[in-house]
Motif scaffolding. Sequence first.
Motif, short mmCIF file in Angstrom:
data_model
loop_
_atom_site.label_atom_id
_atom_site.label_comp_id
_atom_site.label_asym_id
_atom_site.label_seq_id
_atom_site.Cartn_x
_atom_site.Cartn_y
_atom_site.Cartn_z
N GLU A 158 21.88 30.82 48.85
CA GLU A 158 21.67 29.59 48.07
C GLU A 158 22.11 29.76 46.62
N SER A 159 22.10 31.00 46.13
CA SER A 159 22.52 31.29 44.77
C SER A 159 22.78 32.78 44.66
N GLU A 160 23.15 33.25 43.48
CA GLU A 160 23.39 34.68 43.30
C GLU A 160 22.12 35.50 43.48
N THR A 161 20.99 34.89 43.20
CA THR A 161 19.72 35.62 43.31
C THR A 161 18.98 35.30 44.60
N ASN A 162 19.06 34.07 45.05
CA ASN A 162 18.34 33.66 46.26
C ASN A 162 19.26 33.74 47.47
N HIS A 163 19.03 34.77 48.29
CA HIS A 163 19.84 34.90 49.49
C HIS A 163 19.06 35.66 50.56
N ILE A 164 19.58 35.55 51.79
CA ILE A 164 18.96 36.17 52.96
C ILE A 164 19.97 37.10 53.62
N SER A 165 19.54 38.33 53.87
CA SER A 165 20.37 39.25 54.65
C SER A 165 19.74 39.43 56.03
N TYR A 166 20.52 40.03 56.93
CA TYR A 166 20.15 39.95 58.34
C TYR A 166 20.64 41.20 59.05
N LYS A 167 19.74 41.87 59.76
CA LYS A 167 20.11 43.05 60.54
C LYS A 167 19.70 42.83 61.99
N VAL A 168 20.59 43.23 62.88
CA VAL A 168 20.33 43.15 64.31
C VAL A 168 20.53 44.54 64.88
N ALA A 234 14.54 38.60 52.64
CA ALA A 234 14.65 37.50 51.67
C ALA A 234 14.56 38.05 50.25
N TYR A 235 15.45 37.58 49.41
CA TYR A 235 15.48 37.98 48.00
C TYR A 235 15.13 36.78 47.14
N GLU A 236 14.06 36.95 46.36
CA GLU A 236 13.63 35.92 45.40
C GLU A 236 13.19 34.62 46.08
N TYR A 237 12.49 34.74 47.19
CA TYR A 237 11.89 33.58 47.84
C TYR A 237 10.37 33.75 47.86
N THR A 238 9.66 32.63 47.78
CA THR A 238 8.21 32.70 47.98
C THR A 238 7.95 32.92 49.47
N LEU A 239 6.74 33.30 49.80
CA LEU A 239 6.41 33.54 51.20
C LEU A 239 6.54 32.27 52.02
N ASP A 240 6.10 31.15 51.50
CA ASP A 240 6.22 29.89 52.24
C ASP A 240 7.67 29.49 52.44
N GLU A 241 8.49 29.70 51.41
CA GLU A 241 9.92 29.39 51.54
C GLU A 241 10.56 30.28 52.59
N PHE A 242 10.17 31.55 52.62
CA PHE A 242 10.72 32.48 53.59
C PHE A 242 10.33 32.08 55.01
#
Length: 250
Positions: A158-168, A234-242
């Motif tokens: 969503e931005s340079e600070t707010n992003h989600i990474s993913y491992k499988v 999750a980077y820089e998200y609140t728990l509810d947002e996550f």
Amino acid sequence: MKKEDLSAAMSNIDVTFIEEAENYDMTKRKIIKRPLSRLAVAAILLGCLIFSGVAYAGATLTDWESVISFFDEDGNETKVTVSDEAFFKELPDGLPVPGDGEPMIAMTKNEVEELLGFEILGSELSPKSTVFNYDAEVNFNSDTVATVSLWCPGFISESETNHISYKVNILSTDAEEGYILPFIEGKDAMGGKVYMETYTLGNLGTDAVIYTYDLDNRTNATFVYDNIYYTVSAYEYTLDEFKAILNTLR
């Protein structure tokens, strides 16, 4: 195991197997350099029985659960269950395996699923151009694939600070014990983990262990779905947002 059960198990170890273990040529493995006593061999065999519970193909453990360990400031351990039963995935033959020092293979989600022969979770918030980095490892004693891993640092951005990474992480039905153990002990070996809660993903019908780090800005959710081990960060998200983002996984 009770003392009487342990004694009975010891008594039921066939002497033929003990003699075979004593006479087995270990010179190629360079692990044991002198013969073991019968008592030592029996103890090893019994230990394997107690640890593995049930086995197939003579080696692969099938009776275990996956946990993540959390430690408080006094070093006390709390184990939180990720999956209460073992999980494996049937993988096709001929999967690519990058060599030592070689980069992971970049693929789209469709390419990954076509290669593996089954679907992995995605999100409506993830762009179609998302790149999945593919890697695989082979068993120590054969050329069969033991694990497949996918790493997607820009799964949602969503931005340079707010992003989600993913491992499988995918564990093959052919995996040897050495590759199974990390899944039992939890794939995240980083220290300083702080447990937050276990959250039910209603859309998937599975529980995710949510935790953070005492010196990091990440919040992780780890869970098993369709016999595949997922970690979403999750980077820089609140728990509810996550949680809201986790509920977009399909």
